[in-house]
Write an enzyme that holds these catalytic residues in place. Structure first.
Site, PDB file in Angstrom:
ATOM      1  N   HIS A  60       0.842  -1.205   0.000  1.00 30.36           N
ATOM      2  CA  HIS A  60       0.000   0.000   0.000  1.00 30.36           C
ATOM      3  C   HIS A  60       0.871   1.247   0.000  1.00 30.36           C
ATOM      4  CE1 HIS A  60       0.357   1.173   4.344  1.00 30.36           C
ATOM      5  NE2 HIS A  60       0.410  -0.119   4.584  1.00 30.36           N
ATOM      6  N   ASP A 105       6.386   2.014   6.836  1.00 31.75           N
ATOM      7  CA  ASP A 105       5.088   1.367   6.637  1.00 31.75           C
ATOM      8  C   ASP A 105       4.282   2.231   5.658  1.00 31.75           C
ATOM      9  OD1 ASP A 105       2.630   0.109   6.849  1.00 31.75           O
ATOM     10  OD2 ASP A 105       2.221   0.840   8.886  1.00 31.75           O
ATOM     11  N   GLU A 135      -5.057   2.063   2.756  1.00 31.77           N
ATOM     12  CA  GLU A 135      -4.972   0.889   3.631  1.00 31.77           C
ATOM     13  C   GLU A 135      -5.116   1.275   5.096  1.00 31.77           C
ATOM     14  OE1 GLU A 135      -2.908  -2.135   6.202  1.00 31.77           O
ATOM     15  OE2 GLU A 135      -2.476  -0.004   5.931  1.00 31.77           O
ATOM     16  N   ASP A 180       3.560  -6.223   3.549  1.00 29.03           N
ATOM     17  CA  ASP A 180       3.353  -5.105   4.468  1.00 29.03           C
ATOM     18  C   ASP A 180       4.491  -5.117   5.474  1.00 29.03           C
ATOM     19  OD1 ASP A 180       2.178  -2.915   5.812  1.00 29.03           O
ATOM     20  OD2 ASP A 180       0.165  -3.688   5.479  1.00 29.03           O
ATOM     21  N   HIS A 222       4.098   3.653  13.154  1.00 32.64           N
ATOM     22  CA  HIS A 222       3.333   4.882  12.935  1.00 32.64           C
ATOM     23  C   HIS A 222       3.957   6.094  13.623  1.00 32.64           C
ATOM     24  CE1 HIS A 222      -0.630   2.595  11.796  1.00 32.64           C
ATOM     25  NE2 HIS A 222       0.414   2.287  11.026  1.00 32.64           N
TER      26      HIS A 222
END
Length: 370
Positions: free
Chosen positions: A66, A178, A210, A233, A329
């Site tokens: 993604h 990511d 995503e 991923d 994140h």
């Protein structure tokens, strides 16, 4: 090969591509894949679909990653020149205050403000502010001044982060690893397959949105109707002091790709990889001498595009090969580039062997059918 993937990753993580505003990333991917794909298209939502025809008939294999990253969006521009934010994706509130940010794909600089420590009460020092209590300072004194910079409601905001190689140059720290690392892997995969012999058709797909509900995967899964799919991923690594690694998250950076056999978010998503696709992944791991970290990760807030793809077109057999990375994140995600090379080797082997494994869920003995 390692230097090329690093180069792609450096380029990709330097782009601003929050969910729903992935245009700069999609533009880059199109340019990189155009010369090595037999056909490439961008659908109206921004999903990238690169096709490579095999040399003989065979199954339709989809390998996906993604393009989007977690971040923020300009909620409002206040009269005194500060900016209010909403979140896009799952960034923890603990990461917000005192961070540098980029606004829009032009990377207009800003700062998420923090109240001076001298002025904070003991209670304020202990409490984490929510996104709606935070604000961005771009050095303006009025709403008009902010708008004159080219900032508008709905613009993307991301953490500012440089591309940092650690003392061990194989360890890389930056934002949006990511999942820009696997976008880089797909680019390199198509270069490796430029003159390769394999059966069937390969679809290299890079999905949008995503991080906000696996939306692009649902769009593409229904339109392409692959016979099976491998989702690439990243996955959190548990090899840090504040996680009980063996009990909670047995994933290490530098010890090879991970394969989550089962994962899911309670009440919203569940994935269990297909037994035959798992066999493919494990066989290529062994054949290529690439270590593979198997685990389950249910109820921990982790899922991938595989959760949607497995339900598309009457059910698509799926597998997951993931690159471990620490500090999910955040603007300081950390990976070992050798794990990404392992992902590439496993997936390349699966493509070359496409069509050589029966995808039936069970093997039915001939004695039953005769």
């Amino acid at each position: 090969m390692k230097d090329r993937i690093k180069g792609y990753l450096r380029d990709l993580t330097g782009l601003v591509g929050v969910s729903g505003s992935e245009q700069p990333v999609v533009q880059y991917l199109y340019k990189q894949l155009y010369s090595v794909a037999d056909e490439i298209k961008i659908d109206n939502s921004g999903n990238v679909i690169a096709m490579k025809n095999g040399t003989e008939p065979g199954p339709k294999l989809m390998v996906s990653a993604h393009s989007d990253e977690v971040g923020f969006i300009v909620k409002n521009i206040l009269k005194d020149g500060f900016i209010a934010l909403d979140k896009i994706g799952g960034t923890p509130d603990t990461l917000l205050q005192g961070r540098k940010v980029w606004i829009t794909d032009k990377k207009i600089p800003g700062i998420i403000g923090v109240k001076a420590g001298h002025m904070q009460s003991p209670e304020e020092m202990k409490r984490v502010k929510t996104i709606h209590e935070c604000y961005v300072d771009v050095g303006a004194s009025s709403k008009q001044e902010v708008e004159n910079m080219g900032i508008n409601i709905g613009d993307s905001v991301v953490f500012q982060s440089d591309f940092m190689e650690m003392h061990d140059k194989d360890l890389i720290c930056t934002k949006s690893i990511d999942n820009r690392i696997n976008c880089a892997v797909i680019i390199e995969l198509f270069h490796h397959l430029k003159n390769a012999d394999f059966a069937g058709t390969l679809y290299g797909v890079i999905t949008v949105r995503e991080e906000v509900g696996l939306q692009g995967a649902e769009m593409v899964g229904n339109s392409l109707k692959p016979d099976y799919a491998i989702v690439l991923d990243t996955i959190p690594a548990g090899d840090v002091p504040d996680i009980d690694t063996d009990k909670s998250l047995p994933v290490y950076i530098g010890k090879g790709p991970a394969c989550p056999v089962s994962d899911g978010v309670v009440g919203t998503a569940f994935t269990h990889i297909h037994p035959k696709v798992r066999e493919m992944i494990e066989e290529q791991s062994e054949r290529m001498n690439v270590p593979l970290q198997l685990l389950t990760l249910n109820g921990q807030g982790y899922t991938t595009d595989a959760a949607k793809l497995s339900l598309m077109n009457g059910g698509v057999p799926i597998g997951i090969v993931a690159t471990p990375r620490r500090y999910s994140h955040s603007p300081v995600e950390l990976l070992n580039i050798n794990d990404a090379l392992g992902v590439l080797e496993i997936v390349k082997g699966i493509v070359i062997q496409n069509g050589k494994k029966d995808l039936r869920f069970i093997d039915i003995p001939s004695s039953i059918t005769t």
